[in-house]
Design a protein around this motif. Structure first.
Motif, PDB file in Angstrom:
ATOM      1  N   GLY A   1      -9.329   1.633  31.845  1.00 51.35           N
ATOM      2  CA  GLY A   1      -9.883   2.364  32.982  1.00 51.35           C
ATOM      3  C   GLY A   1     -10.733   1.478  33.869  1.00 51.35           C
ATOM      4  O   GLY A   1     -10.668   1.560  35.097  1.00 51.35           O
ATOM      5  N   MET A   2     -11.552   0.632  33.241  1.00 52.37           N
ATOM      6  CA  MET A   2     -12.386  -0.278  34.022  1.00 52.37           C
ATOM      7  C   MET A   2     -11.525  -1.280  34.794  1.00 52.37           C
ATOM      8  O   MET A   2     -11.751  -1.544  35.973  1.00 52.37           O
ATOM      9  N   LEU A   3     -10.500  -1.822  34.118  1.00 53.22           N
ATOM     10  CA  LEU A   3      -9.623  -2.786  34.774  1.00 53.22           C
ATOM     11  C   LEU A   3      -8.807  -2.129  35.880  1.00 53.22           C
ATOM     12  O   LEU A   3      -8.506  -2.760  36.901  1.00 53.22           O
ATOM     13  N   TRP A   4      -8.407  -0.880  35.663  1.00 52.36           N
ATOM     14  CA  TRP A   4      -7.729  -0.147  36.727  1.00 52.36           C
ATOM     15  C   TRP A   4      -8.635  -0.076  37.951  1.00 52.36           C
ATOM     16  O   TRP A   4      -8.197  -0.287  39.082  1.00 52.36           O
ATOM     17  N   GLY A   5      -9.908   0.221  37.712  1.00 56.98           N
ATOM     18  CA  GLY A   5     -10.850   0.264  38.825  1.00 56.98           C
ATOM     19  C   GLY A   5     -10.987  -1.073  39.513  1.00 56.98           C
ATOM     20  O   GLY A   5     -11.041  -1.157  40.740  1.00 56.98           O
ATOM     21  N   VAL A   6     -11.031  -2.153  38.720  1.00 54.42           N
ATOM     22  CA  VAL A   6     -11.138  -3.491  39.303  1.00 54.42           C
ATOM     23  C   VAL A   6      -9.920  -3.800  40.170  1.00 54.42           C
ATOM     24  O   VAL A   6     -10.040  -4.276  41.304  1.00 54.42           O
ATOM     25  N   GLY A   7      -8.723  -3.520  39.639  1.00 52.89           N
ATOM     26  CA  GLY A   7      -7.509  -3.774  40.412  1.00 52.89           C
ATOM     27  C   GLY A   7      -7.427  -2.907  41.650  1.00 52.89           C
ATOM     28  O   GLY A   7      -7.072  -3.391  42.739  1.00 52.89           O
ATOM     29  N   SER A   8      -7.754  -1.619  41.515  1.00 49.80           N
ATOM     30  CA  SER A   8      -7.713  -0.715  42.662  1.00 49.80           C
ATOM     31  C   SER A   8      -8.755  -1.077  43.710  1.00 49.80           C
ATOM     32  O   SER A   8      -8.542  -0.882  44.913  1.00 49.80           O
ATOM     33  N   LEU A   9      -9.887  -1.615  43.252  1.00 47.03           N
ATOM     34  CA  LEU A   9     -10.946  -2.017  44.172  1.00 47.03           C
ATOM     35  C   LEU A   9     -10.535  -3.237  44.984  1.00 47.03           C
ATOM     36  O   LEU A   9     -10.684  -3.291  46.205  1.00 47.03           O
TER      37      LEU A   9
END
Length: 385
Positions: free
Chosen positions: A332-340
């Motif tokens: 979830g955190m990495l998804w946020g990083v990629g989406s950001l």
């Protein structure tokens, strides 16, 4: 395998997919029509990703204090409120950014918990098929978002109303059917052996795969319609292209999951990366050849989606209990990083030249492909020794 609980989780993640798929392009296209710069559109589009990062950081702590059912109810209540606010918010960008942040928090928590529970409910022999079905339903509802905008128009209140209703239905389904103690204190069963940061060292290729797909997904939903419109396509047709990419993702995930239950999952992971990179490199040429562009977009979505689906399958294969919750929190955190970073980097590159978007995608795909190649070599070396 409890199929009834699995169906509730799949319905819930489908609503998350619809929320993401409809609101990302909707906000981008409305801002574009209002004359907002590509860089600022990218920044606003990145706010849900920032919310997902916050959700990932809070997941383990919240799971120790509340049941999964309680957290799920909070997630969909927050998503319903945040999505509905897009229709009645004033034109102030700070308030819009805050609503997008709140939506990201709700969606992020729902995705993290759902992925952990789905992996726990299925056996390893059918993990690929079940996780692929879960991912395909998520993507299928994502692609419905741009399709709704293409059919109804970006200024219509109906897309926001449909997303809000979907979240209210998910809230009702969780309230009615999910057991009251579901997901209570999962970390108490076994101590976790690594932290969020530790997962980056344990499974770097899987982490990069998640970052890449989140990067890809956010760019396709928020900026690909803009990229296509800059190359002469009408806005409704440009929005439909994003749906075609996601349709390719959805349609091919279950066959990929079936194959992953029978063949080397890491080799397939690398193959998806190579196909994504190859298609991305030809995108600047394909955008001017409509007859080849449409099938290529479907294949691009299938290959990129396979990177994420296989990452989830490999996580479920390699981790259990508290480690599985921690791994999915890291996802979830990495998804946020990629989406950001996807909208920010792509928006910045698009402001410099017409091929900024494919350049950003190819850089991300190249990094993943290199990591997947190294992971496959390490696996084969370990098996040989």
């Amino acid at each position: 395998m409890n199929r009834w609980l699995l169906s509730i989780l799949i319905f819930a993640v489908s609503v998350v997919g619809l929320s993401m798929g409809a609101t990302l392009p909707l906000v981008s296209l409305r801002l574009h029509e209002a004359g907002t710069s590509s860089l600022l559109i990218g920044a606003i589009s990145a706010m849900p990703a920032a919310g997902m990062i916050l959700a990932a950081l809070a997941t383990n702590r919240l799971c120790r204090r509340f049941s999964g059912r309680s957290l799920y109810l909070a997630c969909f209540a927050l998503c319903a409120l945040s999505a509905s606010s897009l229709q009645w918010l004033p034109d102030a960008l700070p308030l819009l950014a805050l609503a997008r942040l709140a939506l990201g928090i709700g969606m992020g928590m729902a995705v993290i918990l759902g992925e952990s529970w789905v992996n726990e409910l299925c056996s390893d022999a059918r993990r690929g098929q079940v996780v692929a079905l879960y991912a395909a339903c998520f993507t299928g509802c994502q692609l419905a978002g741009p399709a709704l905008i293409s059919l109804l128009g970006e200024q219509s209140p109906w897309p926001v109303g449909i997303v809000t209703l979907g979240n209210l239905l998910a809230l009702a389904a969780v309230w009615r059917y999910l057991p009251g103690d579901w997901g209570q204190s999962p970390e108490e069963e076994t101590p976790r052996s690594f932290s969020l940061a530790g997962f980056l060292r344990v499974a770097p290729a899987l982490c990069i795969g998640v970052v890449f797909f989140a990067f890809f997904d956010a760019v396709v939903l928020s900026l690909f319609p803009l990229y296509a419109s800059l190359h002469g396509y009408a806005l409704p047709l440009a929005a439909l292209m994003a749906s075609v990419i996601l349709a390719g993702d959805m349609l091919f995930q279950v066959p990929l999951g079936w194959l992953s239950d029978r063949f080397d999952r890491r080799a397939m992971h690398l193959g998806c990366g190579l196909m994504t990179l190859g298609l991305g490199l030809t995108l600047p040429w394909l955008i001017g050849v409509p007859g080849l562009l449409w099938p290529a977009l479907a294949l691009l979505g299938a290959a990129a989606g396979g990177i994420y689906t296989l990452a989830l399958v490999l996580i479920g294969q390699d981790f259990r209990g508290a480690d599985l919750v921690t791994a999915n929190a890291c996802v979830g955190m990495l998804w946020g990083v990629g989406s950001l970073h996807g909208p920010l980097l792509s928006g910045a590159l698009m402001s410099l030249g017409p091929q900024g978007l494919p350049l950003a995608l190819n850089l991300a795909a190249g990094v993943f492909t290199g990591a997947a190649f190294l992971a496959l070599r390490l696996q084969r070396r370990a098996l040989a020794s």
